[in-house]
Write an enzyme that holds these catalytic residues in place. Sequence first.
Site, mmCIF file in Angstrom:
data_model
loop_
_atom_site.group_PDB
_atom_site.id
_atom_site.type_symbol
_atom_site.label_atom_id
_atom_site.label_comp_id
_atom_site.label_asym_id
_atom_site.label_seq_id
_atom_site.Cartn_x
_atom_site.Cartn_y
_atom_site.Cartn_z
ATOM 1 N NE ARG A 1 -5.439 -3.739 11.095
ATOM 2 C CZ ARG A 1 -4.690 -3.092 10.212
ATOM 3 N NH1 ARG A 1 -3.664 -3.698 9.648
ATOM 4 N NH2 ARG A 1 -4.948 -1.838 9.893
ATOM 5 C CD GLU B 1 -2.845 0.882 2.483
ATOM 6 O OE1 GLU B 1 -3.465 -0.187 2.647
ATOM 7 O OE2 GLU B 1 -2.904 1.835 3.281
HETATM 8 P P1 ADP Z 1 -0.084 -3.816 8.378
HETATM 9 O O1 ADP Z 1 0.244 -4.087 9.793
HETATM 10 O O2 ADP Z 1 1.146 -3.534 7.585
HETATM 11 O O3 ADP Z 1 -1.124 -2.769 8.261
HETATM 12 P P2 ADP Z 1 -1.634 -6.326 8.176
HETATM 13 O O4 ADP Z 1 -2.540 -5.994 9.299
HETATM 14 O O5 ADP Z 1 -2.283 -6.862 6.929
HETATM 15 O O6 ADP Z 1 -0.722 -5.107 7.682
HETATM 16 O O7 ADP Z 1 -0.580 -7.384 8.698
HETATM 17 C C1 ADP Z 1 0.453 -7.819 7.843
HETATM 18 C C2 ADP Z 1 1.087 -9.088 8.362
HETATM 19 O O8 ADP Z 1 1.742 -8.828 9.579
HETATM 20 C C3 ADP Z 1 0.101 -10.226 8.621
HETATM 21 O O9 ADP Z 1 0.686 -11.451 8.264
HETATM 22 C C4 ADP Z 1 -0.075 -10.162 10.108
HETATM 23 O O10 ADP Z 1 -0.451 -11.398 10.693
HETATM 24 C C5 ADP Z 1 1.332 -9.802 10.522
HETATM 25 N N1 ADP Z 1 1.416 -9.233 11.871
HETATM 26 C C6 ADP Z 1 0.899 -8.079 12.328
HETATM 27 N N2 ADP Z 1 1.166 -7.908 13.627
HETATM 28 C C7 ADP Z 1 1.875 -8.996 14.016
HETATM 29 C C8 ADP Z 1 2.464 -9.411 15.228
HETATM 30 N N3 ADP Z 1 2.388 -8.672 16.341
HETATM 31 N N4 ADP Z 1 3.123 -10.587 15.242
HETATM 32 C C9 ADP Z 1 3.215 -11.343 14.121
HETATM 33 N N5 ADP Z 1 2.695 -11.002 12.947
HETATM 34 C C10 ADP Z 1 2.034 -9.845 12.890
HETATM 35 N N1 ARG Z 2 -9.931 1.849 2.076
HETATM 36 C C1 ARG Z 2 -10.517 1.101 3.142
HETATM 37 C C2 ARG Z 2 -11.600 1.931 3.803
HETATM 38 O O1 ARG Z 2 -11.689 3.095 3.513
HETATM 39 C C3 ARG Z 2 -9.473 0.633 4.160
HETATM 40 C C4 ARG Z 2 -8.797 1.723 4.942
HETATM 41 C C5 ARG Z 2 -7.879 1.288 6.053
HETATM 42 N N2 ARG Z 2 -7.030 0.205 5.703
HETATM 43 C C6 ARG Z 2 -5.899 0.325 5.037
HETATM 44 N N3 ARG Z 2 -5.254 -0.783 4.739
HETATM 45 N N4 ARG Z 2 -5.400 1.494 4.673
HETATM 46 O O2 ARG Z 2 -12.380 1.413 4.579
#
Ligand code: ADP
Ligand code: ARG
Length: 368
Positions: free
Chosen positions: A319, A231
Amino acid sequence: MPFDDKIELIAKLKPENPANIALQSFDPVYFETLDAGSQNRLMACLNSGIENPTSEMGCYACQPSDYDDFRPFFAKALAAYHKVSEDAQHKNNWSLERVEDLPEGGVLDLAAIGLPALSMRVRVGRNLAEFPLPGSMTRNDRVLLETRMMGAFGKLIADPDYGGAYHSLTPGSPNEIDAAAYQKLVDDHIMFKDMSNDTYLTAAGIASDWPYGRGCYVSADRGFIIWVGEEDHLRIMCMERGTILNRVFDRLKVALDVVAGIEGLEFAMSGDYGVVTSCPTNLGTGMRASVHIQLPNLTSDGTDKRAKQIAKPLGLSVRGAGGEHTPIGADGTVDISPSARFCITEAEIIAALYKGISLLKKEEDSIA
Ligand code: ADP
Ligand code: ARG
């Protein structure tokens, strides 16, 4: 779709979707004051929220200067999402020195609140000032940016403090990994998921040209990771199993300064808004600090519904175990992070994670 039709569509969608912040922040009178090129740019920012009317935020910046260039729109959207005033200014600060209510010595040790070792992660989004943001990159831009980063990773790989390797999804890349190796990295929470399955990112143009220009650098100890082409141009993170949150936070700050010091990597910043990210939800710090924690009582119905209800007033997001838009783990594992990113300092975010988890644990234990 011609502009007039789009403006009409926004007018129709607006009353039907009161929770879509981008639609609510769109002002046709302001839009009319823009020249044709600017109208095109602003409309591109809104596309995700138009195609996905149930979006919460509903827009993404497509150029590093969009937040400043389209301030009348973004100031409104930022104020609505982050609950700040329209003239709010962001300040970055990683020092815990002035943060209030810290435990003795500033050590954020989850063991002190009775928790076992957990998976801790802190990530920041960063974008290179010189490239368009992912929503308006061409395939060539994406591959060029990856090539630029591969040069930078060469420096990290040669440094005994980092080492490791770069793994690319770009077809024909000298660092290309196969589908099985990619899936293993996703399962290990190291690499990001296939973006072409994300309806928001697809409508925003951010998932375009998948999987060109996508990959990740992983340090030798697998605790320092840099995503390329998700992103944001870069998502830079530290991850470790343990109880002391400062370990991932401090390590990230040191490593981030090393990356920022590599020639040719100038991060996009806004004078008033801090770190520039594609999504306005991440603007300011670009930081998400999380732990994976088992909450069997709060998730006893197999969903994160109750955990979310309790977490929200504590300023925490819940999440799934696989990240955003994924279900909770079979053992009741959820991902907990402070929701705030903007008009809060980095140091305040990590402190908020500690404090929030302490309160959430009390709620979890009270149901037992
Ligand atoms: P972001 O944190 O970059 O917004 P996501 O929520 O999609 O993106 O998480 C991305 C990856 O990081 C996923 O595989 C998620 O399980 C992993 N992740 C996030 N937090 C942790 C954590 N505390 N420990 C292990 N993996 C994590
Ligand atoms: N675009 C989506 C919304 O407006 C997700 C926003 C937050 N998540 C993200 N990955 N930036 O609901």
